[in-house]
Design a protein around this motif. Sequence first.
Motif, PDB file in Angstrom:
ATOM      1  N   GLN A 150       0.821  -1.220   0.000  1.00 25.99           N
ATOM      2  CA  GLN A 150       0.000   0.000   0.000  1.00 25.99           C
ATOM      3  C   GLN A 150       0.850   1.263   0.000  1.00 25.99           C
ATOM      4  OE1 GLN A 150      -3.322   0.133   2.853  1.00 25.99           O
ATOM      5  NE2 GLN A 150      -2.530  -1.850   3.490  1.00 25.99           N
ATOM      6  N   LEU A 151       2.153   1.095   0.155  1.00 31.29           N
ATOM      7  CA  LEU A 151       3.019   2.272   0.148  1.00 31.29           C
ATOM      8  C   LEU A 151       3.725   2.346  -1.204  1.00 31.29           C
ATOM      9  CD1 LEU A 151       4.533   4.619   1.336  1.00 31.29           C
ATOM     10  CD2 LEU A 151       6.071   3.030   2.437  1.00 31.29           C
ATOM     11  N   THR A 152       3.325   3.296  -2.039  1.00 28.84           N
ATOM     12  CA  THR A 152       3.940   3.410  -3.372  1.00 28.84           C
ATOM     13  C   THR A 152       4.663   4.739  -3.575  1.00 28.84           C
ATOM     14  OG1 THR A 152       1.921   4.355  -4.330  1.00 28.84           O
ATOM     15  CG2 THR A 152       2.149   1.949  -4.432  1.00 28.84           C
ATOM     16  N   ASN A 153       4.322   5.744  -2.785  1.00 26.73           N
ATOM     17  CA  ASN A 153       4.902   7.084  -2.972  1.00 26.73           C
ATOM     18  C   ASN A 153       5.286   7.675  -1.625  1.00 26.73           C
ATOM     19  OD1 ASN A 153       3.017   6.581  -5.325  1.00 26.73           O
ATOM     20  ND2 ASN A 153       3.889   8.537  -5.967  1.00 26.73           N
ATOM     21  N   VAL A 154       6.320   8.498  -1.646  1.00 24.64           N
ATOM     22  CA  VAL A 154       6.681   9.217  -0.416  1.00 24.64           C
ATOM     23  C   VAL A 154       6.757  10.700  -0.738  1.00 24.64           C
ATOM     24  CG1 VAL A 154       8.473   9.613   1.324  1.00 24.64           C
ATOM     25  CG2 VAL A 154       7.974   7.278   0.587  1.00 24.64           C
ATOM     26  N   VAL A 155       6.167  11.510   0.099  1.00 27.78           N
ATOM     27  CA  VAL A 155       6.333  12.961  -0.026  1.00 27.78           C
ATOM     28  C   VAL A 155       6.983  13.488   1.253  1.00 27.78           C
ATOM     29  CG1 VAL A 155       4.464  13.322  -1.681  1.00 27.78           C
ATOM     30  CG2 VAL A 155       3.932  13.381   0.742  1.00 27.78           C
ATOM     31  N   LEU A 156       8.010  14.302   1.067  1.00 25.63           N
ATOM     32  CA  LEU A 156       8.641  14.959   2.223  1.00 25.63           C
ATOM     33  C   LEU A 156       7.872  16.257   2.419  1.00 25.63           C
ATOM     34  CD1 LEU A 156      12.026  13.939   0.913  1.00 25.63           C
ATOM     35  CD2 LEU A 156      11.578  13.738   3.349  1.00 25.63           C
ATOM     36  N   MET A 157       6.700  16.110   3.035  1.00 27.82           N
ATOM     37  CA  MET A 157       5.781  17.240   3.194  1.00 27.82           C
ATOM     38  C   MET A 157       5.201  17.283   4.594  1.00 27.82           C
ATOM     39  SD  MET A 157       3.400  17.561  -0.183  1.00 27.82           S
ATOM     40  CE  MET A 157       4.110  17.544  -1.833  1.00 27.82           C
ATOM     41  N   GLY A 158       5.801  16.543   5.503  1.00 28.66           N
ATOM     42  CA  GLY A 158       5.292  16.563   6.872  1.00 28.66           C
ATOM     43  C   GLY A 158       5.893  17.731   7.637  1.00 28.66           C
ATOM     44  N   ASN A 208      17.456  13.174  -7.884  1.00 27.15           N
ATOM     45  CA  ASN A 208      16.581  13.503  -9.003  1.00 27.15           C
ATOM     46  C   ASN A 208      15.116  13.449  -8.600  1.00 27.15           C
ATOM     47  OD1 ASN A 208      16.511  14.236 -11.600  1.00 27.15           O
ATOM     48  ND2 ASN A 208      16.681  12.174 -12.454  1.00 27.15           N
ATOM     49  N   VAL A 209      14.829  13.683  -7.363  1.00 24.62           N
ATOM     50  CA  VAL A 209      13.449  13.543  -6.883  1.00 24.62           C
ATOM     51  C   VAL A 209      12.540  14.614  -7.479  1.00 24.62           C
ATOM     52  CG1 VAL A 209      13.894  12.417  -4.680  1.00 24.62           C
ATOM     53  CG2 VAL A 209      14.052  14.914  -4.847  1.00 24.62           C
ATOM     54  N   GLY A 210      11.246  14.403  -7.341  1.00 24.88           N
ATOM     55  CA  GLY A 210      10.286  15.410  -7.755  1.00 24.88           C
ATOM     56  C   GLY A 210      10.365  16.610  -6.823  1.00 24.88           C
ATOM     57  N   LEU A 211      10.100  17.783  -7.390  1.00 24.55           N
ATOM     58  CA  LEU A 211      10.204  19.001  -6.599  1.00 24.55           C
ATOM     59  C   LEU A 211       8.841  19.685  -6.484  1.00 24.55           C
ATOM     60  CD1 LEU A 211      11.966  21.185  -5.187  1.00 24.55           C
ATOM     61  CD2 LEU A 211      12.188  22.274  -7.436  1.00 24.55           C
ATOM     62  N   ALA A 212       8.442  19.943  -5.246  1.00 18.87           N
ATOM     63  CA  ALA A 212       7.254  20.762  -4.993  1.00 18.87           C
ATOM     64  C   ALA A 212       7.720  21.984  -4.211  1.00 18.87           C
ATOM     65  CB  ALA A 212       6.229  19.979  -4.178  1.00 18.87           C
ATOM     66  N   VAL A 213       7.211  23.145  -4.577  1.00 22.21           N
ATOM     67  CA  VAL A 213       7.659  24.374  -3.927  1.00 22.21           C
ATOM     68  C   VAL A 213       6.450  25.115  -3.360  1.00 22.21           C
ATOM     69  CG1 VAL A 213       8.848  26.572  -4.257  1.00 22.21           C
ATOM     70  CG2 VAL A 213       9.646  24.542  -5.459  1.00 22.21           C
ATOM     71  N   LYS A 250      12.980  17.307 -20.280  1.00 20.28           N
ATOM     72  CA  LYS A 250      11.770  17.967 -20.782  1.00 20.28           C
ATOM     73  C   LYS A 250      10.485  17.476 -20.116  1.00 20.28           C
ATOM     74  CE  LYS A 250      12.906  19.579 -25.417  1.00 20.28           C
ATOM     75  NZ  LYS A 250      14.292  19.041 -25.550  1.00 20.28           N
ATOM     76  N   ARG A 251      10.535  16.251 -19.554  1.00 20.42           N
ATOM     77  CA  ARG A 251       9.301  15.713 -18.960  1.00 20.42           C
ATOM     78  C   ARG A 251       9.063  16.241 -17.553  1.00 20.42           C
ATOM     79  NH1 ARG A 251      11.477   9.865 -19.816  1.00 20.42           N
ATOM     80  NH2 ARG A 251      13.201  11.150 -19.086  1.00 20.42           N
ATOM     81  N   ARG A 252      10.076  16.866 -16.976  1.00 22.74           N
ATOM     82  CA  ARG A 252       9.934  17.257 -15.568  1.00 22.74           C
ATOM     83  C   ARG A 252       9.271  18.622 -15.412  1.00 22.74           C
ATOM     84  NH1 ARG A 252      13.334  14.767 -11.779  1.00 22.74           N
ATOM     85  NH2 ARG A 252      13.949  16.743 -10.860  1.00 22.74           N
ATOM     86  N   LYS A 253       8.476  18.721 -14.355  1.00 21.70           N
ATOM     87  CA  LYS A 253       7.832  19.995 -14.054  1.00 21.70           C
ATOM     88  C   LYS A 253       7.991  20.284 -12.568  1.00 21.70           C
ATOM     89  CE  LYS A 253       3.866  20.052 -17.299  1.00 21.70           C
ATOM     90  NZ  LYS A 253       4.587  19.567 -18.428  1.00 21.70           N
ATOM     91  N   VAL A 254       8.001  21.550 -12.229  1.00 25.53           N
ATOM     92  CA  VAL A 254       7.945  21.937 -10.820  1.00 25.53           C
ATOM     93  C   VAL A 254       6.472  21.946 -10.405  1.00 25.53           C
ATOM     94  CG1 VAL A 254       8.448  23.770  -9.151  1.00 25.53           C
ATOM     95  CG2 VAL A 254       9.949  23.429 -11.137  1.00 25.53           C
ATOM     96  N   THR A 255       6.177  21.369  -9.249  1.00 27.49           N
ATOM     97  CA  THR A 255       4.821  21.492  -8.703  1.00 27.49           C
ATOM     98  C   THR A 255       4.811  22.668  -7.742  1.00 27.49           C
ATOM     99  OG1 THR A 255       4.453  19.121  -8.863  1.00 27.49           O
ATOM    100  CG2 THR A 255       3.033  20.326  -7.345  1.00 27.49           C
TER     101      THR A 255
END
Length: 356
Positions: A150-158, A208-213, A250-255
Motif C-alpha cells: 500500500q506504500l507506493t509514494n513518499v512525499v517529504l511534506m510533513g 533527481n526527486v520530484g520538486l514541490a515548492v 523535458k518531462r519534468r515539471k515543478v509542482t
Amino acid sequence: MSDPLNLLDLDRAAAEALVVRLGARPFHGRNLIKWLHKHGVLDVTQMTDLPQGLRTALQQQTRVHLPEVVFTQPALDGTTKWLLQLPDDQRIEMVHIPETKRGTLCVSSQVGCALDCSFCSTAQQGFNRNLSPGELIAQVWLARHQLGKQLTNVVLMGMGEPLANFTAVVRAINLMTDDLAYMLGQTRVTLSTSGIVPALYRLRTASNVGLAVSLHAPDNALRDQLVPINRKYPLEQLIPACRAFVADDKRRKVTWEYVMLDQVNDTPEQARQLVRLLSQVPSKINLIPFNPFPGTRYRTSSPERILAFQRRLQQAGFITTIRKTRGDDVAAACGQLVGKVQDRSRRQQQRAQATA
Ligand code: SAH
C-alpha cells in the motif's frame, strides 16, 4: 562517549564504508542494507549471510533504533496519522494517504520547523531539532512493514523544512530510491520546500526527486509575509533555481503549492500575476484549500473562488489541480501536523509577549 551508531542512519555508500572499516568487504554493506530495509530484519544476529566476525562487531559497536509508535489514528477517509516518539521524547507525525492505485506516505524531516510561515500550524510549535537519517527512513520502514504494497509514494511534506536538514534528507532519499531498500522510482519521491535557494542547487546534483515548492503568493510583498524565508531568497532567486532544477529533462515539471487563503492570495489579479510569474517554468500548480487550526487568522477561500482561480490558471495553459483535503478530522491534513515539540511553549510565550 557518543551514542553507538544507529544502523538506520546508513545509506548504501555509508554501509559499505562501515563494513570496510570493520574489516569486511563492501558487498556485505549492501547485504546489510538489504536485511534492514528490504527484509525489515533489524536484529544483526539474524543476518545469516554476514560473516560471523562482522555480525559480532556490529552487535558490539552499533545499535538499531526505531521510533516507538505512540498511536495510529485512522481518519474517516482512510488516511492514517501516526504519532512517533523519538529517544529524547520528541514526537513527530507522519501520515499515510491511501488512494485507489497508490498509497502516499507523508514524512516529517524535522521536529517542528524554524521557518514560521504564518498559515502553518507546525510553525506555531517552533523548532526543536533535525531528524537523523535513521529517524527519517524509520518512518518509511514502519509504514512499509505495516502496510506492505500500500506504500507506493513518499512525499517529504510533513513537519519541517527538508532542505534545512539537507544531509540527512539526501541519505534517506538514497534509501527510498535504492533497489536494495525501498525501490521507489525517483518520480515517486517528492520533496516539498519553502525555497532555500542554495540547497535547491545542491539537491539537483545530489538527487533527481520530484520538486514541490510552497509558493503561496505571486509577488514578494505578500510572500514575505506568508513565507518569511522569501525575505532571504526572494522570487527573483527562487524562480530561476526551480527552473534550473527541471531544466535538463523535458518531462519534468515543478509542482507549485499554493494555499488558498480567502481574500489574501486568491483574487483574479493574483491569478494573472501568477501566470506571468510562472510563464518561463515548466509548471504544475496544486491549489491547497487552507486547513484551519486553532488560533489562525486565515480563512479558506470558498469553493467558488478556488474554482475560479483554477480556471484562470488552466486557461493560461497550466495543469492546475485542487488538493483534496485528507484526514482533517484527525488533524492529519497539510499544515496541521504538530507532533509534540518540547519548546512549543517558548514560541507561544514569545507570541503572547509580542501581541501584549
Ligand atoms: N517546509 C516544507 C515542507 C512542508 S510541506 C514546505 O514548506 O514545503 C507542507 C505543505 O502544506 C506546504 O506546501 C505548506 O505550505 C502547506 N501548508 C502549511 N500549512 C497549511 C495549512 N494550514 N493548510 C493547507 N496547507 C498548508
